[in-house]
Design an enzyme around this catalytic site. Structure first.
Site, PDB file in Angstrom:
ATOM      1  N   GLY A 146       0.814  -1.200   0.000  1.00  9.89           N
ATOM      2  CA  GLY A 146       0.000   0.000   0.000  1.00  9.89           C
ATOM      3  C   GLY A 146       0.853   1.258   0.000  1.00  9.89           C
ATOM      4  O   GLY A 146       2.050   1.226   0.304  1.00  9.89           O
ATOM      5  N   CYS A 147       0.229   2.394  -0.321  1.00  7.65           N
ATOM      6  CA  CYS A 147       0.988   3.645  -0.456  1.00  7.65           C
ATOM      7  C   CYS A 147       1.498   4.143   0.897  1.00  7.65           C
ATOM      8  O   CYS A 147       2.695   4.436   1.049  1.00  7.65           O
ATOM      9  CB  CYS A 147       0.146   4.703  -1.160  1.00  7.65           C
ATOM     10  SG  CYS A 147      -1.491   4.987  -0.434  1.00  7.65           S
TER      11      CYS A 147
END
Length: 337
Positions: A146-147
């Site tokens: 994920g970011c």
């Protein structure tokens, strides 16, 4: 190119979920990748339309159309679908064993071991190159991080590698509006987001689980709380995170530790100077600023949520999986001004 992995001149890629932000970034990157041909872009809602009808900046770049059907004459499949949809897609569409899969959702990121996540469909390796580069090179399927998880992990991994995460980890981070995805919600409309800031999912963001998983991979006894306050920013793309812990580690030693940890990782760079989002937006880079204030070690981490935090890292993983130059297709110019 490693002939043992991909023997053809170019890697053939397919994209599922090509109409969203990450799908659009994937298209932009692969259209300019010297070693890749895009075989198809799948989108049920846009089937038959040119990709530039949705991603208007691609007008003049390609005549590709969205396809309603899947094709299996590919080497790599990118899943740019929503959370929960990747697992359903793979269960409904068995993928031939010789096709590599890179999933950008959160469906396969968590595991009971560092090696991967066992499901009814696939075995996935967690795709953070700065942590699992060698495993990614041998992987058949990768779960792209994920970011926020990428941004925070890159800020903490060097400390975990030396068993130095022995106090509560404090994090405040702000992300651009593209982090919310393309579907509109009350908090993603321009009129609400512009000139505005707000906190969401304080102390319970979904990326905390994968962050903890990676830290324990390097520091098995890690059991400290990660107090994470995420903000919605009034800008389009990028993440800036401030991370601090209590430690006796001097600043010079901390900088040395970070430089040595990332010395062989081409996209993560360490400095003691001030950093900002415009240095990394539109690139696959992460910049880390390391400073000491009293007994607090402060790490500032910045990256582009759509590139190093999503599609750029997915292409980086593809490069590693297919024996390509890790930087291929990712030599991008920062916004700068």
């Amino acid at each position: 190119m490693d002939a043992g992995n991909i023997s053809r001149t170019k890697v053939r890629a397919g994209i599922v979920g090509g109409a969203g932000y990450t799908g659009g970034e994937m298209l932009r990157l692969l259209l300019n990748h010297p070693d890749v041909d895009i075989s198809f872009v799948h989108s049920t809602s846009n089937a038959g339309n040119h990709v530039y009808d949705v991603h208007t900046d691609l007008f003049g770049e390609t005549d590709l159309k969205f396809a309603a059907e899947l094709a299996y004459n590919i080497d790599v499949l990118f899943l740019c679908v929503g959370h929960g949809d990747a697992r359903k897609f793979l269960e409904a569409n068995p993928i031939p064993a010789d096709i590599k899969v890179i999933d950008l959702s959160q469906d396969f990121r968590l595991s009971n071991s560092p090696e991967g996540h066992k499901t009814r469909t696939k075995l996935f390796t967690y795709g953070l190159p700065e942590l699992n580069r060698d495993a990614i090179k041998e992987a058949h399927n990768v779960a792209n991080p994920g970011c926020f998880a990428t941004c925070l992990q890159l800020g903490l991994l060097p400390l975990a590698s030396k068993g130095l995460l022995n106090s509560e980890v404090h994090v405040t981070a702000t992300t651009g509006s593209t982090g919310a995805g393309q579907s509109l919600s009350p908090t993603s409309h321009f009129t609400w987001r512009n000139d505005n800031l707000s906190v969401y999912k304080a102390f319970e963001h979904q990326h905390l689980n994968e962050i903890g998983q990676s830290l324990k991979q390097l520091q098995p006894d890690f059991n400290q709380p990660i107090s994470f306050i995420p903000y919605r920013g009034d800008f389009t793309r990028g993440i800036i995170a401030s991370i601090y812990i209590d430690t006796d580690l001097p600043e010079a030693q901390a900088l040395k530790l970070y430089h040595e940890f990332y010395d062989k990782h081409t996209f993560t760079h360490v400095t003691s100077h001030n950093i900002d989002l415009k240095q990394i937006v539109n690139t696959n880079k992460c910049f880390l600023q390391v400073k000491k204030y009293g007994n607090k070690l402060l790490i500032i981490s910045v990256l582009d949520n759509l590139l190093k935090g999503a599609s750029g890292q997915a292409v980086q993983n593809m490069n590693l999986m297919c024996g390509l130059d890790e930087k291929a297709g990712l030599k991008l110019k920062a916004v700068a001004f």
